[in-house]
Design a protein around this motif. Structure first.
Motif, short mmCIF file in Angstrom:
data_model
loop_
_atom_site.label_atom_id
_atom_site.label_comp_id
_atom_site.label_asym_id
_atom_site.label_seq_id
_atom_site.Cartn_x
_atom_site.Cartn_y
_atom_site.Cartn_z
N LEU A 45 -9.09 -43.17 -54.14
CA LEU A 45 -8.76 -44.58 -53.97
C LEU A 45 -7.33 -44.67 -53.46
CD1 LEU A 45 -10.41 -46.07 -57.19
CD2 LEU A 45 -11.45 -45.38 -55.02
N LEU A 46 -7.18 -44.98 -52.18
CA LEU A 46 -5.90 -44.81 -51.50
C LEU A 46 -5.01 -46.04 -51.49
CD1 LEU A 46 -7.25 -42.82 -48.43
CD2 LEU A 46 -6.28 -41.91 -50.54
N ASP A 47 -5.60 -47.23 -51.48
CA ASP A 47 -4.81 -48.45 -51.41
C ASP A 47 -5.57 -49.57 -52.10
OD1 ASP A 47 -2.64 -50.03 -50.74
OD2 ASP A 47 -3.34 -50.49 -48.72
N ILE A 48 -4.83 -50.48 -52.75
CA ILE A 48 -5.44 -51.58 -53.51
C ILE A 48 -4.75 -52.89 -53.13
CG2 ILE A 48 -5.78 -52.57 -55.82
CD1 ILE A 48 -5.73 -49.74 -56.96
N GLY A 299 4.84 -45.86 -55.47
CA GLY A 299 5.32 -47.07 -54.79
C GLY A 299 6.25 -47.85 -55.69
N GLY A 300 6.55 -49.08 -55.28
CA GLY A 300 7.48 -49.91 -56.04
C GLY A 300 7.03 -51.34 -56.12
N ALA A 301 7.68 -52.11 -57.02
CA ALA A 301 7.41 -53.54 -57.17
C ALA A 301 8.67 -54.21 -57.69
CB ALA A 301 6.25 -53.78 -58.13
N SER A 341 -7.44 -38.85 -64.71
CA SER A 341 -7.44 -37.41 -64.94
C SER A 341 -6.92 -36.64 -63.74
CB SER A 341 -8.87 -36.95 -65.27
OG SER A 341 -9.75 -37.29 -64.21
N ALA A 342 -6.41 -37.36 -62.75
CA ALA A 342 -5.88 -36.71 -61.55
C ALA A 342 -4.79 -37.60 -60.96
CB ALA A 342 -7.00 -36.45 -60.54
N THR A 343 -4.23 -37.20 -59.85
CA THR A 343 -3.12 -37.89 -59.20
C THR A 343 -3.43 -39.36 -58.92
OG1 THR A 343 -2.37 -35.83 -58.16
CG2 THR A 343 -1.65 -37.89 -57.15
N ILE A 344 -2.46 -40.24 -59.22
CA ILE A 344 -2.56 -41.66 -58.90
C ILE A 344 -2.18 -41.86 -57.44
CG2 ILE A 344 -1.86 -43.99 -59.57
CD1 ILE A 344 -3.21 -42.34 -61.79
N ARG A 345 -3.00 -42.59 -56.71
CA ARG A 345 -2.71 -42.83 -55.29
C ARG A 345 -2.32 -44.28 -55.01
NH1 ARG A 345 -3.78 -39.82 -50.74
NH2 ARG A 345 -4.16 -37.62 -51.22
N SER A 346 -2.71 -45.23 -55.86
CA SER A 346 -2.50 -46.64 -55.53
C SER A 346 -2.40 -47.48 -56.79
CB SER A 346 -3.66 -47.15 -54.67
OG SER A 346 -4.90 -46.86 -55.27
N PHE A 347 -1.73 -48.63 -56.67
CA PHE A 347 -1.61 -49.54 -57.80
C PHE A 347 -1.38 -50.95 -57.30
CE2 PHE A 347 2.78 -48.83 -56.79
CZ PHE A 347 3.43 -49.99 -57.16
N ALA A 352 2.30 -61.91 -63.06
CA ALA A 352 2.00 -63.19 -63.71
C ALA A 352 1.27 -62.99 -65.03
CB ALA A 352 1.18 -64.07 -62.78
N ASP A 353 0.25 -62.12 -65.04
CA ASP A 353 -0.50 -61.91 -66.29
C ASP A 353 -0.25 -60.53 -66.90
OD1 ASP A 353 -1.93 -60.16 -64.72
OD2 ASP A 353 -3.84 -61.19 -64.88
N GLU A 354 0.76 -59.82 -66.36
CA GLU A 354 1.21 -58.53 -66.91
C GLU A 354 0.14 -57.44 -66.83
OE1 GLU A 354 2.49 -59.29 -70.89
OE2 GLU A 354 3.77 -60.96 -70.32
N SER A 355 -0.84 -57.61 -65.94
CA SER A 355 -1.89 -56.60 -65.81
C SER A 355 -1.56 -55.61 -64.70
CB SER A 355 -3.23 -57.27 -65.52
OG SER A 355 -3.21 -57.91 -64.26
N LEU A 356 -2.24 -54.49 -64.71
CA LEU A 356 -2.00 -53.42 -63.75
C LEU A 356 -3.32 -52.83 -63.31
CD1 LEU A 356 0.12 -51.44 -62.39
CD2 LEU A 356 -0.18 -50.00 -64.43
N LEU A 357 -3.51 -52.68 -62.01
CA LEU A 357 -4.66 -51.99 -61.44
C LEU A 357 -4.19 -50.65 -60.89
CD1 LEU A 357 -6.33 -54.93 -59.52
CD2 LEU A 357 -7.53 -53.52 -61.20
N THR A 358 -4.92 -49.58 -61.16
CA THR A 358 -4.56 -48.27 -60.64
C THR A 358 -5.79 -47.55 -60.11
OG1 THR A 358 -4.79 -47.30 -62.86
CG2 THR A 358 -2.58 -47.98 -62.20
N GLY A 359 -5.57 -46.76 -59.07
CA GLY A 359 -6.65 -45.96 -58.48
C GLY A 359 -6.12 -44.58 -58.16
N GLY A 360 -7.01 -43.59 -58.19
CA GLY A 360 -6.52 -42.23 -57.99
C GLY A 360 -7.52 -41.28 -57.39
N GLU A 361 -7.15 -40.00 -57.44
CA GLU A 361 -7.98 -38.95 -56.88
C GLU A 361 -9.16 -38.59 -57.78
OE1 GLU A 361 -5.67 -35.60 -55.65
OE2 GLU A 361 -4.41 -36.78 -54.29
#
Length: 405
Positions: A45-48, A299-301, A341-347, A352-361
């Motif tokens: 999952l490369l980009d979100i 990345g950054g925010a 369980s592997a490298t994170i590629r995207s987030f 606003a609601d303090e949530s986080l989405l993450t995707g990886g290898e």
């Protein structure tokens, strides 16, 4: 009895928790709320990106660019799979929702096009295609904040590297409509343009990053490329991520493929003050994490309320590190574990609601929320996925210098 000193009142003052302490507390409360169901064909999952203007939270969508040449759509709240768009035989690079229309999603494609899909339609065909020139292979792109202009960056072909621009307005009712470019910038980079990022509130400002190490800021309202170039900053390494930060978003920052970090203040361009706020050659060597390590930056925010720039990094085993960025360097804010369980590629961090989405290898898309409890706590095995996606790292020409201060 334990008393938290952050809630005590000092003599003569109202002592409040600092913005950074609040974010540390929020991060410490993040738990996995939802986990997407693995598809039959697992992929990195490369980009979100998340739709912005949906009338309600429950109708918002998540778009994910995958290493199997597809874009997958999920419901933002449940992470239920909705549909998939394929770009075969081309490779998709990046994914963006329109800012003012939550049904349109865009992606750059290595076949020399930017494709636009309308997620309200069941059809798998792009409703609009923005075509480049015959030799173009697009590896980066963005759409500006008022959805009027698209800009894409190309791979270097022979001696040519381009930033290509289109008018994003058009008729999406006729599937497959093709749009020709407005024009190109061709003189400001001499290698692959790996990242494009428009200013969050100034529609005509855009920053580009390249494997030549340069980070260029343009005002595309100007008549020509030379006049449009506001500033050139040199990172001395291949660019992997760029973004805007600071009050009024007058700062730019970048990360490099060898885990370096640079941060500049454009407000200082017309002053005698240096524009460089921070330069770190290798973040892995400077961030101290007790009993753990930092393997890479993602990345950054920029957090507007806290007026603070944060970086996301991680480990090869799937831990996520949130780093705070200051003039004195990078510091660990907190760590999230037990998800990937592997490298994170995207987030995608929703402030606003303090949530986080993450995707990886590991092919997993995770939604983290404060205080959440995941219904299924089944251990996910590490997935060994054969991917054609490679980091774009080339030998940097250290003789390149900034064109402007």
């Amino acid at each position: 009895m334990f008393i938290d000193s952050r809630f005590l009142t000092r003599p003569g003052t109202a002592f409040e928790m600092s913005a950074l302490e609040k974010i540390e507390e929020q991060l410490a409360r993040l738990r996995i709320a939802k986990r997407s169901v693995l598809r039959e064909e697992p992929a990195y999952l490369l980009d979100i990106d998340v739709s912005r203007s949906a009338p309600s939270e429950s109708s918002r969508c998540v778009a994910v660019s995958c290493s199997n040449q597809s874009i997958r759509l999920y419901n933002r709240e449940t992470l239920n799979f909705l549909r998939e768009y394929s770009s075969r035989p081309g490779m998709l690079n990046g994914v963006r929702f329109a800012h003012t229309c939550d049904s349109l999603v865009f992606s750059a494609c290595s076949d020399g096009t930017i494709k636009c899909w309308d997620i309200r339609l069941a059809a798998q065909k792009a409703v609009q295609i923005f075509s480049g020139y015959p030799s173009n292979v697009f590896i980066s792109f963005d759409i500006n904040c008022n959805d009027l202009i698209i800009c894409a960056g190309t791979e270097k072909v022979e001696k040519d590297t381009f930033l290509v621009f289109w008018d994003a307005r058009g008729n999406t009712d006729c599937a497959g409509t093709t749009r020709e470019p407005l024009g190109v910038y061709s003189e400001s980079h001499n290698d692959d343009v790996t990242k494009i990022c428009f200013h969050p509130v100034k529609p005509s400002w855009v920053v580009s990053g390249s494997t030549d190490g340069l980070v260029n800021v343009f005002d595309i309202d100007k008549d020509n490329e030379d006049d449009a170039l506001i500033s050139t900053c040199n990172s001395d390494s291949s660019i992997s991520f760029i973004g805007w930060s600071g009050k009024g978003y007058e700062q730019i920052y970048c990360m490099t493929h060898d885990e370096g970090f640079c941060w500049w203040d454009l407000a200082q361009l017309d002053t005698e003050e240096p524009i460089t706020l921070l330069r770190i050659q290798d973040a892995r060597d400077t961030v101290c994490i007790e009993n753990d390590s930092l393997n890479y930056l993602v990345g950054g925010a920029y957090h507007e309320k806290a007026d603070r720039l944060f970086l996301i990094g991680g480990t090869s085993t799937g831990k996520i590190h949130l780093l705070s960025c200051g003039a004195d360097g990078l510091s660990l804010v907190g760590t999230l574990g037990g998800g990937h369980s592997a490298t994170i590629r995207s987030f995608c961090w929703n402030l606003a609601d303090e949530s986080l989405l993450t995707g990886g290898e590991d092919a997993q898309l995770l939604l983290w929320r404060p205080g959440a409890v995941e219904k299924s706590l089944a251990k996910k095995e590490t997935l060994k996925i054969a991917s054609s996606v490679q980091k774009r790292v080339r030998v940097h020409n250290s003789s390149l210098k900034s064109k402007k201060k």
